[in-house]
Design a protein around this motif. Sequence first.
Motif, PDB file in Angstrom:
ATOM      1  N   ARG A  45       0.825  -1.210   0.000  1.00  0.00           N
ATOM      2  CA  ARG A  45       0.000   0.000   0.000  1.00  0.00           C
ATOM      3  C   ARG A  45       0.860   1.262   0.000  1.00  0.00           C
ATOM      4  O   ARG A  45       0.527   2.271  -0.635  1.00  0.00           O
ATOM      5  N   ALA A  46       1.989   1.205   0.705  1.00  0.00           N
ATOM      6  CA  ALA A  46       2.888   2.360   0.763  1.00  0.00           C
ATOM      7  C   ALA A  46       3.481   2.665  -0.614  1.00  0.00           C
ATOM      8  O   ALA A  46       3.598   3.830  -1.003  1.00  0.00           O
ATOM      9  N   TRP A  47       3.848   1.599  -1.364  1.00  0.00           N
ATOM     10  CA  TRP A  47       4.378   1.833  -2.704  1.00  0.00           C
ATOM     11  C   TRP A  47       3.313   2.452  -3.615  1.00  0.00           C
ATOM     12  O   TRP A  47       3.609   3.334  -4.431  1.00  0.00           O
ATOM     13  N   ALA A  48       2.088   1.998  -3.468  1.00  0.00           N
ATOM     14  CA  ALA A  48       1.003   2.572  -4.279  1.00  0.00           C
ATOM     15  C   ALA A  48       0.790   4.039  -3.928  1.00  0.00           C
ATOM     16  O   ALA A  48       0.608   4.887  -4.817  1.00  0.00           O
ATOM     17  N   ALA A  49       0.853   4.356  -2.636  1.00  0.00           N
ATOM     18  CA  ALA A  49       0.692   5.746  -2.207  1.00  0.00           C
ATOM     19  C   ALA A  49       1.862   6.598  -2.692  1.00  0.00           C
ATOM     20  O   ALA A  49       1.691   7.776  -3.041  1.00  0.00           O
ATOM     21  N   ARG A  50       3.045   6.005  -2.729  1.00  0.00           N
ATOM     22  CA  ARG A  50       4.219   6.741  -3.162  1.00  0.00           C
ATOM     23  C   ARG A  50       4.064   7.240  -4.611  1.00  0.00           C
ATOM     24  O   ARG A  50       4.604   8.274  -4.989  1.00  0.00           O
ATOM     25  N   GLU A  51       3.284   6.527  -5.432  1.00  0.00           N
ATOM     26  CA  GLU A  51       3.049   6.926  -6.814  1.00  0.00           C
ATOM     27  C   GLU A  51       2.394   8.300  -6.908  1.00  0.00           C
ATOM     28  O   GLU A  51       2.520   8.975  -7.921  1.00  0.00           O
ATOM     29  N   GLU A  52       1.688   8.666  -5.851  1.00  0.00           N
ATOM     30  CA  GLU A  52       0.955   9.925  -5.877  1.00  0.00           C
ATOM     31  C   GLU A  52       1.773  11.093  -5.327  1.00  0.00           C
ATOM     32  O   GLU A  52       1.287  12.211  -5.248  1.00  0.00           O
ATOM     33  N   ILE A  53       3.024  10.822  -4.930  1.00  0.00           N
ATOM     34  CA  ILE A  53       3.881  11.854  -4.370  1.00  0.00           C
ATOM     35  C   ILE A  53       4.885  12.280  -5.437  1.00  0.00           C
ATOM     36  O   ILE A  53       5.663  11.461  -5.938  1.00  0.00           O
ATOM     37  N   ASP A  54       4.873  13.549  -5.793  1.00  0.00           N
ATOM     38  CA  ASP A  54       5.748  14.028  -6.863  1.00  0.00           C
ATOM     39  C   ASP A  54       7.183  14.238  -6.398  1.00  0.00           C
ATOM     40  O   ASP A  54       8.132  14.005  -7.134  1.00  0.00           O
ATOM     41  N   GLU A  55       7.363  14.700  -5.173  1.00  0.00           N
ATOM     42  CA  GLU A  55       8.720  15.007  -4.710  1.00  0.00           C
ATOM     43  C   GLU A  55       8.779  14.892  -3.192  1.00  0.00           C
ATOM     44  O   GLU A  55       7.756  14.786  -2.510  1.00  0.00           O
ATOM     45  N   GLY A  56       9.980  14.897  -2.659  1.00  0.00           N
ATOM     46  CA  GLY A  56      10.158  14.868  -1.214  1.00  0.00           C
ATOM     47  C   GLY A  56      10.114  13.482  -0.601  1.00  0.00           C
ATOM     48  O   GLY A  56      10.075  13.338   0.613  1.00  0.00           O
ATOM     49  N   PHE A  57      10.140  12.455  -1.465  1.00  0.00           N
ATOM     50  CA  PHE A  57      10.166  11.072  -0.957  1.00  0.00           C
ATOM     51  C   PHE A  57      11.270  10.367  -1.729  1.00  0.00           C
ATOM     52  O   PHE A  57      11.041   9.661  -2.696  1.00  0.00           O
ATOM     53  N   GLY A  58      12.510  10.600  -1.307  1.00  0.00           N
ATOM     54  CA  GLY A  58      13.660  10.216  -2.099  1.00  0.00           C
ATOM     55  C   GLY A  58      14.138   8.805  -1.890  1.00  0.00           C
ATOM     56  O   GLY A  58      13.451   7.938  -1.335  1.00  0.00           O
ATOM     57  N   LEU A  59      15.383   8.564  -2.348  1.00  0.00           N
ATOM     58  CA  LEU A  59      15.965   7.235  -2.337  1.00  0.00           C
ATOM     59  C   LEU A  59      16.035   6.626  -0.944  1.00  0.00           C
ATOM     60  O   LEU A  59      15.800   5.430  -0.776  1.00  0.00           O
TER      61      LEU A  59
END
Length: 321
Positions: A45-59
Amino acid sequence: GVAWEALERSITGGTSRGEAASGIIAGVALCMLGRGDEALDLVRRAWAAREEIDEGFGLVYEGMLVVTECLALGELGRLTEAVALGEGGHATAVAARVTYGQAWLAMNTGRALRFAGPLAATARWGRESATCFEALGIPPLRRWALYGAAWALAMAGDREEARMVGEQARAIDTGPVLLMEPETRRAEAALALLDGDRGAAVRLLHDGVELAAKLDLRAQELGAHHDLVRLGEHEVDLARVQALAADQDGAMTAAIALHATAAAEGTATALGEAAERFAGFRSLNDLCALACAARPSVVCAYAARASTRCGRLARARSYSR
């Protein structure tokens, strides 16, 4: 209590950023509670949510999601997957020069290899993790990594190296951070066994059991109980082992309960069935423990922004090329 309420709030989420972060925070907490299946679901679920974040969630954050997945797979007994994920992620972290990811992935790869690979490899991963955490200035994590290496060295019978690494670990003050302290008791028990002091080893393991129960670290409590089973200790709380195993996810916990029951019954047939269960995990150290009671046994892949693990692994491998 407060911790449970915070965990539930984290899981139920809110924003996409919050749900992505919960895959790291709540995912690790669920692993410590033995709820590995839920942790894996939370990571997806976290990976799916990450798709909706454009920036600020880096490597670094993506890598920690993979660390959480690696930890959950290991706790569930899906050891081959956990090791593959850890080794691939480690290569990614080194190539990207992300020391934080390298440290965590080395630690969790070593943890999975405790049950599925050579003890020398477990020690090597632990020492590398400790070196990284020292560079990052995080003493508690360095201590836990060193104890992981000391445990492996003690089990391998490398007295001089095990003692040296154990002394390094003891010298580190973790302050109020107790998250992995029950595991340090298991390592100290292995060191005591190396010196032939079985009584001290048993006392240390009982201390680990009590501490884990007090902190509600159920997976670590079950592990400490299992070490007592491996030692052939007759005062193992079988009812507690069975209750812990029933309350946790994965076939590994069921195998531990079976081993504890078989050891209590002392029948060759039951022990043979337990050995077959562990063989299914490639849990070589546990198989050895059945024969010798005194011997216990990502990909910073930042991978995948795809919906399947195969996609995540492909993405991770591309980072390291």
